[in-house]
Design a protein around this motif. Structure first.
Motif, short mmCIF file in Angstrom:
data_model
loop_
_atom_site.label_atom_id
_atom_site.label_comp_id
_atom_site.label_asym_id
_atom_site.label_seq_id
_atom_site.Cartn_x
_atom_site.Cartn_y
_atom_site.Cartn_z
N ARG A 157 5.64 -33.75 -21.90
CA ARG A 157 4.42 -32.96 -22.04
C ARG A 157 4.66 -31.68 -22.85
O ARG A 157 5.67 -31.01 -22.70
N GLU A 158 3.70 -31.41 -23.71
CA GLU A 158 3.78 -30.22 -24.54
C GLU A 158 3.33 -29.01 -23.73
O GLU A 158 2.29 -29.05 -23.06
N LEU A 159 4.12 -27.96 -23.78
CA LEU A 159 3.75 -26.71 -23.12
C LEU A 159 2.84 -25.94 -24.08
O LEU A 159 3.24 -25.65 -25.20
N ILE A 160 1.63 -25.64 -23.64
CA ILE A 160 0.63 -25.05 -24.52
C ILE A 160 0.12 -23.72 -23.99
O ILE A 160 0.18 -22.70 -24.66
N ARG A 161 -0.37 -23.75 -22.78
CA ARG A 161 -1.00 -22.57 -22.19
C ARG A 161 0.04 -21.68 -21.51
O ARG A 161 1.11 -22.15 -21.12
N ASP A 162 -0.28 -20.42 -21.35
CA ASP A 162 0.64 -19.48 -20.69
C ASP A 162 1.11 -20.01 -19.34
O ASP A 162 2.30 -19.93 -19.02
N GLU A 163 0.18 -20.57 -18.57
CA GLU A 163 0.55 -21.05 -17.24
C GLU A 163 1.52 -22.22 -17.29
O GLU A 163 2.32 -22.41 -16.37
N HIS A 164 1.51 -23.01 -18.37
CA HIS A 164 2.50 -24.09 -18.52
C HIS A 164 3.90 -23.51 -18.62
O HIS A 164 4.84 -23.98 -17.97
N PHE A 165 4.05 -22.49 -19.46
CA PHE A 165 5.36 -21.87 -19.64
C PHE A 165 5.84 -21.23 -18.35
O PHE A 165 6.99 -21.37 -17.96
N GLU A 166 4.94 -20.53 -17.67
CA GLU A 166 5.31 -19.85 -16.42
C GLU A 166 5.70 -20.87 -15.35
O GLU A 166 6.64 -20.66 -14.59
N GLN A 167 5.00 -22.00 -15.30
CA GLN A 167 5.27 -23.04 -14.31
C GLN A 167 6.63 -23.69 -14.52
O GLN A 167 7.29 -24.08 -13.56
N PHE A 168 7.08 -23.80 -15.77
CA PHE A 168 8.30 -24.56 -16.06
C PHE A 168 9.49 -23.69 -16.44
O PHE A 168 10.43 -24.18 -17.08
N ILE A 169 9.50 -22.42 -16.05
CA ILE A 169 10.69 -21.59 -16.25
C ILE A 169 11.84 -22.25 -15.47
O ILE A 169 11.69 -22.64 -14.32
N GLY A 170 12.97 -22.42 -16.15
CA GLY A 170 14.13 -23.09 -15.56
C GLY A 170 14.23 -24.55 -15.94
O GLY A 170 15.23 -25.20 -15.67
N ALA A 171 13.19 -25.08 -16.61
CA ALA A 171 13.19 -26.50 -16.99
C ALA A 171 13.85 -26.70 -18.35
O ALA A 171 13.88 -25.79 -19.19
N ASP A 172 14.34 -27.91 -18.58
CA ASP A 172 14.87 -28.29 -19.88
C ASP A 172 13.70 -28.50 -20.84
O ASP A 172 12.71 -29.14 -20.49
N ILE A 173 13.84 -27.96 -22.05
CA ILE A 173 12.79 -28.09 -23.06
C ILE A 173 13.38 -28.49 -24.41
O ILE A 173 14.58 -28.35 -24.63
N MET A 174 12.50 -29.00 -25.26
CA MET A 174 12.83 -29.32 -26.65
C MET A 174 11.90 -28.48 -27.51
O MET A 174 10.73 -28.30 -27.17
N VAL A 175 12.42 -27.98 -28.63
CA VAL A 175 11.64 -27.11 -29.51
C VAL A 175 11.74 -27.61 -30.94
O VAL A 175 12.82 -28.00 -31.39
N LYS A 176 10.62 -27.61 -31.62
CA LYS A 176 10.61 -27.89 -33.06
C LYS A 176 9.94 -26.69 -33.72
O LYS A 176 8.78 -26.38 -33.46
N MET A 177 10.70 -26.02 -34.59
CA MET A 177 10.23 -24.81 -35.27
C MET A 177 9.58 -25.16 -36.61
O MET A 177 9.91 -26.17 -37.22
N ARG A 178 8.70 -24.29 -37.07
CA ARG A 178 8.10 -24.45 -38.40
C ARG A 178 9.15 -24.18 -39.48
O ARG A 178 9.18 -24.85 -40.50
N VAL A 179 10.00 -23.20 -39.23
CA VAL A 179 11.06 -22.80 -40.17
C VAL A 179 12.38 -22.79 -39.38
O VAL A 179 12.41 -22.29 -38.25
N PRO A 180 13.47 -23.31 -39.94
CA PRO A 180 14.75 -23.33 -39.21
C PRO A 180 15.21 -21.92 -38.82
O PRO A 180 14.97 -20.96 -39.54
N ILE A 181 15.89 -21.85 -37.70
CA ILE A 181 16.51 -20.61 -37.24
C ILE A 181 17.97 -20.65 -37.65
O ILE A 181 18.65 -21.66 -37.41
N ASP A 182 18.46 -19.57 -38.24
CA ASP A 182 19.87 -19.52 -38.67
C ASP A 182 20.80 -19.88 -37.53
O ASP A 182 20.70 -19.34 -36.43
N GLY A 183 21.71 -20.79 -37.80
CA GLY A 183 22.71 -21.18 -36.82
C GLY A 183 22.22 -22.15 -35.77
O GLY A 183 23.00 -22.65 -34.97
N ILE A 184 20.91 -22.41 -35.74
CA ILE A 184 20.36 -23.32 -34.72
C ILE A 184 19.69 -24.51 -35.36
O ILE A 184 19.84 -25.64 -34.92
#
Length: 159
Positions: A89-116
């Motif tokens: 499930r995609e985390l979208i709303r503020d409450e989604h992020f707050e609910q899943f603090i401590g959970a494993d997540i996957m992230v796809k950025m618009r622009v690469p982050i140096d070193g990551i």
């Protein structure tokens, strides 16, 4: 590629459907109104502890269909779909992020982050006003990104 339309439409549908869905013992995860090909789709994503099944989706669809027709928030023809947000499930709303603090997540950025890079995994450490802090599994380093700079942030429920 789906095109999104009508924040007002989504807001009206959310306001109408959320109490109905809550009364059924479920929660409203997200509402999306998108164009795919020649058709428009109103997607209502529902959730509950232990996950939802096809019967939950059918129950919600029947419960919201008439109130949606009465409210008539959408001018053109559309297909109503009620579904689960899925395992990733995609985390979208503020409450989604707050609910899943401590959970494993996957992230796809618009622009690469140096070193990551552009795609990475980690643990959701904190969320504050659109800023997401992620701890890398391998080296325990933390990175903080703006939610708006990510293409998506999803739960990583695969072992």
């Amino acid at each position: 590629m789906a095109k999104s339309k009508g924040g007002v439409t989504v807001s009206k549908v959310r306001q109408l459907c959320e109490p109905i869905i809550n009364e059924l013992g479920l929660s409203l995860w997200d509402v999306r109104y998108v164009k795919e090909g020649a058709g428009w789709f109103l997607r209502i994503y529902i959730d509950k502890d232990g996950g939802v099944d096809i019967n939950d989706c059918e129950t919600v669809s029947r419960a919201v269909n008439e109130p949606l027709d009465e409210l008539d928030p959408i001018e053109n023809a559309y297909c109503l779909e009620v579904c689960s947000p899925g395992i990733e499930r995609e985390l979208i709303r503020d409450e989604h992020f707050e609910q899943f603090i401590g959970a494993d997540i996957m992230v796809k950025m618009r622009v690469p982050i140096d070193g990551i890079g552009k795609e990475f995994k980690g643990v959701l450490k904190s969320y504050d006003d659109g800023m997401v802090t992620i701890r890398d599994h391998s080296d325990e380093n933390e990175v903080t990104i703006s939610k708006k700079d990510a293409v998506w942030i999803k739960l990583d429920d695969f072992d």
